[in-house]
Design a protein around this motif. Structure first.
Motif, PDB file in Angstrom:
ATOM      1  N   SER A 299       0.758  -1.040  -0.083  1.00 57.56           N
ATOM      2  CA  SER A 299      -0.017   0.150   0.072  1.00 57.56           C
ATOM      3  C   SER A 299       1.160   1.079  -0.120  1.00 57.56           C
ATOM      4  O   SER A 299       2.158   1.000  -0.100  1.00 57.56           O
ATOM      5  CB  SER A 299      -0.700   0.073   1.325  1.00 57.56           C
ATOM      6  OG  SER A 299      -0.082   0.437   2.414  1.00 57.56           O
ATOM      7  N   SER A 300       0.334   2.303   0.016  1.00 58.55           N
ATOM      8  CA  SER A 300       1.201   3.549   0.331  1.00 58.55           C
ATOM      9  C   SER A 300       1.124   3.859   1.746  1.00 58.55           C
ATOM     10  O   SER A 300       0.499   3.119   2.479  1.00 58.55           O
ATOM     11  CB  SER A 300       0.709   4.800  -0.429  1.00 58.55           C
ATOM     12  OG  SER A 300      -0.459   5.372   0.001  1.00 58.55           O
ATOM     13  N   GLY A 301       1.934   4.966   2.122  1.00 58.36           N
ATOM     14  CA  GLY A 301       1.974   5.232   3.891  1.00 58.36           C
ATOM     15  C   GLY A 301       0.393   5.373   4.345  1.00 58.36           C
ATOM     16  O   GLY A 301       0.402   4.904   5.488  1.00 58.36           O
ATOM     17  N   THR A 302      -0.314   5.921   3.453  1.00 61.36           N
ATOM     18  CA  THR A 302      -1.697   6.192   3.874  1.00 61.36           C
ATOM     19  C   THR A 302      -2.474   5.051   4.543  1.00 61.36           C
ATOM     20  O   THR A 302      -3.207   4.762   5.404  1.00 61.36           O
ATOM     21  CB  THR A 302      -2.599   6.907   2.895  1.00 61.36           C
ATOM     22  OG1 THR A 302      -1.892   7.994   2.360  1.00 61.36           O
ATOM     23  CG2 THR A 302      -3.903   7.233   3.187  1.00 61.36           C
TER      24      THR A 302
ATOM     25  N   HIS B  15       5.633  13.634  12.471  1.00 63.64           N
ATOM     26  CA  HIS B  15       6.864  13.939  12.953  1.00 63.64           C
ATOM     27  C   HIS B  15       7.537  14.892  12.136  1.00 63.64           C
ATOM     28  O   HIS B  15       8.038  16.142  12.589  1.00 63.64           O
ATOM     29  CB  HIS B  15       7.744  12.546  12.873  1.00 63.64           C
ATOM     30  CG  HIS B  15       9.017  12.933  13.239  1.00 63.64           C
ATOM     31  ND1 HIS B  15      10.082  11.971  12.896  1.00 63.64           N
ATOM     32  CD2 HIS B  15       9.657  13.671  14.120  1.00 63.64           C
ATOM     33  CE1 HIS B  15      11.118  12.290  13.612  1.00 63.64           C
ATOM     34  NE2 HIS B  15      10.779  13.576  14.411  1.00 63.64           N
ATOM     35  N   ASN B  16       7.375  14.800  10.646  1.00 61.54           N
ATOM     36  CA  ASN B  16       7.733  15.790   9.671  1.00 61.54           C
ATOM     37  C   ASN B  16       6.675  16.178   9.010  1.00 61.54           C
ATOM     38  O   ASN B  16       6.310  15.447   8.036  1.00 61.54           O
ATOM     39  CB  ASN B  16       8.985  15.054   8.905  1.00 61.54           C
ATOM     40  CG  ASN B  16       9.677  16.171   8.338  1.00 61.54           C
ATOM     41  OD1 ASN B  16      10.213  17.002   8.469  1.00 61.54           O
ATOM     42  ND2 ASN B  16       9.533  15.976   6.828  1.00 61.54           N
ATOM     43  N   GLU B  17       6.382  17.179   8.943  1.00 62.90           N
ATOM     44  CA  GLU B  17       5.101  17.950   8.140  1.00 62.90           C
ATOM     45  C   GLU B  17       5.747  18.173   6.717  1.00 62.90           C
ATOM     46  O   GLU B  17       6.294  19.326   6.564  1.00 62.90           O
ATOM     47  CB  GLU B  17       4.258  19.011   8.635  1.00 62.90           C
ATOM     48  CG  GLU B  17       3.291  19.713   8.059  1.00 62.90           C
ATOM     49  CD  GLU B  17       2.127  18.799   7.546  1.00 62.90           C
ATOM     50  OE1 GLU B  17       2.259  18.429   6.329  1.00 62.90           O
ATOM     51  OE2 GLU B  17       1.207  18.212   8.236  1.00 62.90           O
ATOM     52  N   THR B  18       5.434  17.407   5.799  1.00 63.98           N
ATOM     53  CA  THR B  18       6.157  17.538   4.519  1.00 63.98           C
ATOM     54  C   THR B  18       5.616  18.729   3.690  1.00 63.98           C
ATOM     55  O   THR B  18       6.487  19.356   2.778  1.00 63.98           O
ATOM     56  CB  THR B  18       5.844  16.192   3.610  1.00 63.98           C
ATOM     57  OG1 THR B  18       6.129  14.997   4.658  1.00 63.98           O
ATOM     58  CG2 THR B  18       6.945  16.027   2.431  1.00 63.98           C
ATOM     59  N   ALA B  19       4.348  19.093   4.193  1.00 67.88           N
ATOM     60  CA  ALA B  19       3.681  20.347   3.167  1.00 67.88           C
ATOM     61  C   ALA B  19       4.692  21.679   3.609  1.00 67.88           C
ATOM     62  O   ALA B  19       4.454  22.520   2.959  1.00 67.88           O
ATOM     63  CB  ALA B  19       2.176  20.374   3.681  1.00 67.88           C
TER      64      ALA B  19
ATOM     65  N   CYS C 223       5.755   8.970  10.613  1.00 70.67           N
ATOM     66  CA  CYS C 223       7.179   9.389  10.252  1.00 70.67           C
ATOM     67  C   CYS C 223       7.493   8.935   8.667  1.00 70.67           C
ATOM     68  O   CYS C 223       8.486   8.610   8.455  1.00 70.67           O
ATOM     69  CB  CYS C 223       8.168   8.431  10.998  1.00 70.67           C
ATOM     70  SG  CYS C 223       7.896   6.691  11.163  1.00 70.67           S
ATOM     71  N   VAL C 224       6.264   9.355   7.855  1.00 71.97           N
ATOM     72  CA  VAL C 224       6.417   9.042   6.397  1.00 71.97           C
ATOM     73  C   VAL C 224       7.706   9.486   5.834  1.00 71.97           C
ATOM     74  O   VAL C 224       8.679   9.058   5.332  1.00 71.97           O
ATOM     75  CB  VAL C 224       5.260   9.222   5.675  1.00 71.97           C
ATOM     76  CG1 VAL C 224       5.544   8.776   4.287  1.00 71.97           C
ATOM     77  CG2 VAL C 224       4.248   8.574   6.046  1.00 71.97           C
ATOM     78  N   SER C 225       7.904  11.079   6.101  1.00 70.47           N
ATOM     79  CA  SER C 225       9.001  11.746   5.569  1.00 70.47           C
ATOM     80  C   SER C 225      10.081  11.864   6.707  1.00 70.47           C
ATOM     81  O   SER C 225      10.838  12.859   6.330  1.00 70.47           O
ATOM     82  CB  SER C 225       8.529  13.079   4.889  1.00 70.47           C
ATOM     83  OG  SER C 225       7.923  13.946   5.919  1.00 70.47           O
TER      84      SER C 225
HETATM   85  C1  LIG Z   1       3.842  11.207   2.014  1.00 68.01           C
HETATM   86  C2  LIG Z   1       3.608  11.632   2.969  1.00 68.01           C
HETATM   87  C3  LIG Z   1       2.240  10.670   3.301  1.00 68.01           C
HETATM   88  C4  LIG Z   1       1.468  10.067   2.407  1.00 68.01           C
HETATM   89  O1  LIG Z   1       1.989   8.764   2.121  1.00 68.01           O
HETATM   90  P1  LIG Z   1       1.451   8.248   0.898  1.00 68.01           P
HETATM   91  O2  LIG Z   1       2.767   6.987   0.740  1.00 68.01           O
HETATM   92  O3  LIG Z   1       1.471   9.311  -0.126  1.00 68.01           O
HETATM   93  O4  LIG Z   1       0.366   7.471   1.335  1.00 68.01           O
HETATM   94  C5  LIG Z   1       1.931  10.866   4.778  1.00 68.01           C
HETATM   95  N1  LIG Z   1       2.430  11.585   5.678  1.00 68.01           N
HETATM   96  C6  LIG Z   1       3.627  12.227   5.441  1.00 68.01           C
HETATM   97  C7  LIG Z   1       4.052  13.174   6.507  1.00 68.01           C
HETATM   98  C8  LIG Z   1       4.139  12.410   4.158  1.00 68.01           C
HETATM   99  O5  LIG Z   1       5.183  13.162   3.831  1.00 68.01           O
END
Ligand SMILES: *Cc1c(COP(=O)(O)O)cnc(C)c1O
Length: 417
Positions: A62-65, A140-144, A171-173
């Protein structure tokens, strides 16, 4: 188009050649006797990057979501209260998922560009004497916005309040880039994905669960099927999966974990900081622009969000960079749409690679009417990198190679011909 595309969105990130090659494999039987070795190698490597012995790692196709969902549905029940701060698009989306799943989210609204408000968290947790809050969620790390929050600080706030809530971390990013200590910070669920610091294509959701989190399963009433953790635990224990695993990604992950081990996780983290400092020098000292992150303590070592001057459309800068210079920068999401662009500096990266992003972004900004000194970004970043000691991963000189004994040395070859 000549030359390569320079990919600087903060995910997916650049996939090193080594990992690409490792993924180019023929398919094989995922029920074969040798398959468990692959699974066990991955789980051991993931424990290292999460810095855990107590935690159980999981990988889902899956993806991180998907793992956001796995973390919630395997521990909580409809109507359960969770505490979350919203300060960017990713923290927002996790909150949105909680609401869609029927959780009662106590949202702390924060200015975008700030991180988790520790003081406020501690007050809220102390006031919750009935322990209604079942989990505390943190990105943890707000990618936006390019903001890193203090997870150890949240653990302290929970301890100060003697609050038993679970600690959930996105902690995706940050995984494999920014210090994250699953055991030391007593994290209960850590959610990540393959396509950021782990340098792989998207397609693996990665999760780590504490014994305390796994113990919640029998009493949790949210519905789950595909993301059922006990199904996974049962199969993984023998080295297999409840369904067809994403084999090439697994081979890629083994290689990625090997690369991180070779460089050393501490060195990888130090490299991300050193590279990020150079980018920040370009932005603030060179271009004289501001980062979206309001204070130094929130500076992200994986992504820098660069605020553009009034009247300049971020979308135009990004479009110019892509159309004219084949450079992919990250855009502004939601509340900050059009106001900024983002440079991802995570994963497989070095100074000169980053110089491409700095120079390309600078050319695109000049083309779009931003007033800045041409060359100032590279000058400031270069100055930082030249005057600070580089982490070992950037400057390892290869050992002089032994000539393999089965290849004739040039002089012997000559002598025999
Ligand atoms: C990219 C990201 C996600 C989403 O991950 P996907 O793999 O696109 O589902 C969630 N949280 C953070 C902080 C991200 O950078």
């Amino acid at each position: 188009m000549a030359g390569r595309n320079f990919l600087f969105v903060p995910g997916p990130t650049n996939v090193p050649d080594r990992i690409q090659r490792a993924m180019m494999v023929s398919m094989e039987d995922h029920r074969s006797p040798r398959f468990p070795q692959i699974t066990h190698t991955i789980m051991a490597g993931l424990r290292e990057v999460f810095r855990t012995q107590a935690g159980t790692p999981f990988i889902f196709p899956s993806s991180g979501t998907g793992c956001w969902e796995a973390a919630l549905t395997n521990t909580l029940s409809p109507g359960d209260k969770v505490l979350a701060a919203r300060f960017g698009q990713f923290s927002h989306l996790w909150i949105d998922m909680c609401e869609r799943l029927g959780l009662d989210v106590q949202i702390v609204e924060c200015e975008w560009g700030t991180g988790v408000p520790l003081q406020q968290y501690e007050e809220i947790l102390k006031a919750d004497t009935q322990h209604q809050i079942k989990a505390v969620l943190i990105c943890h790390n707000e990618t936006a916005t390019g903001v890193t929050s203090d997870i150890a600080g949240v653990r302290e706030a929970l301890d100060e309040a003697a609050h038993p809530a679970l600690l959930f971390v996105d902690c995706v990013s940050s995984l494999g880039c920014i210090d994250l200590r699953f055991d030391d910070w007593r994290i209960d669920m850590a959610v990540s994905g393959s396509q950021k610091g782990l340098m792989l294509p998207a397609g693996l959701g990665i999760l780590c669960a504490s014994p305390k989190a796994l113990a919640m399963y029998p009493s949790s009433k949210l519905k789950r099927a595909y993301f059922d953790l006990p199904d996974m635990i049962q199969s993984n224990a023998t080295g297999y999966f409840p369904y067809t695993p994403a084999l090439p990604l697994m081979y890629g992950l083994i290689e990625a974990l090997k690369m991180i081990r070779e460089e050393g996780l501490d060195n990888v983290i130090a490299r991300h900081h050193y590279l990020a400092e150079g980018v920040r020098a370009a932005v603030t000292q060179g271009w004289q622009l501001k980062l979206c992150a309001k204070e130094q303590r929130w500076h992200s070592d994986t992504v820098s969000a660069v605020m553009l001057p009034e009247g300049i459309a971020g979308t135009e800068v990004i479009s110019r960079a892509y159309q004219r210079y084949n450079l992919s920068l990250g855009g502004g999401l939601s509340k900050v749409a059009g106001k900024l662009f983002r440079i991802g500096h995570l994963g497989d990266m070095n100074e000169i690679h980053l110089m491409a992003a700095i120079n390309g972004a600078e050319m695109a900004m000049l083309d779009c009417g931003v007033t800045l000194q041409p060359g100032s970004g590279a000058a400031a970043a270069g100055h930082y990198w030249r005057t600070h000691e580089a982490p070992s991963g950037l400057c390892a000189m290869p050992e002089p190679r032994e000539v393999p004994s089965n290849t004739p040395r040039p002089n012997t070859a000559l002598a025999t011909s």
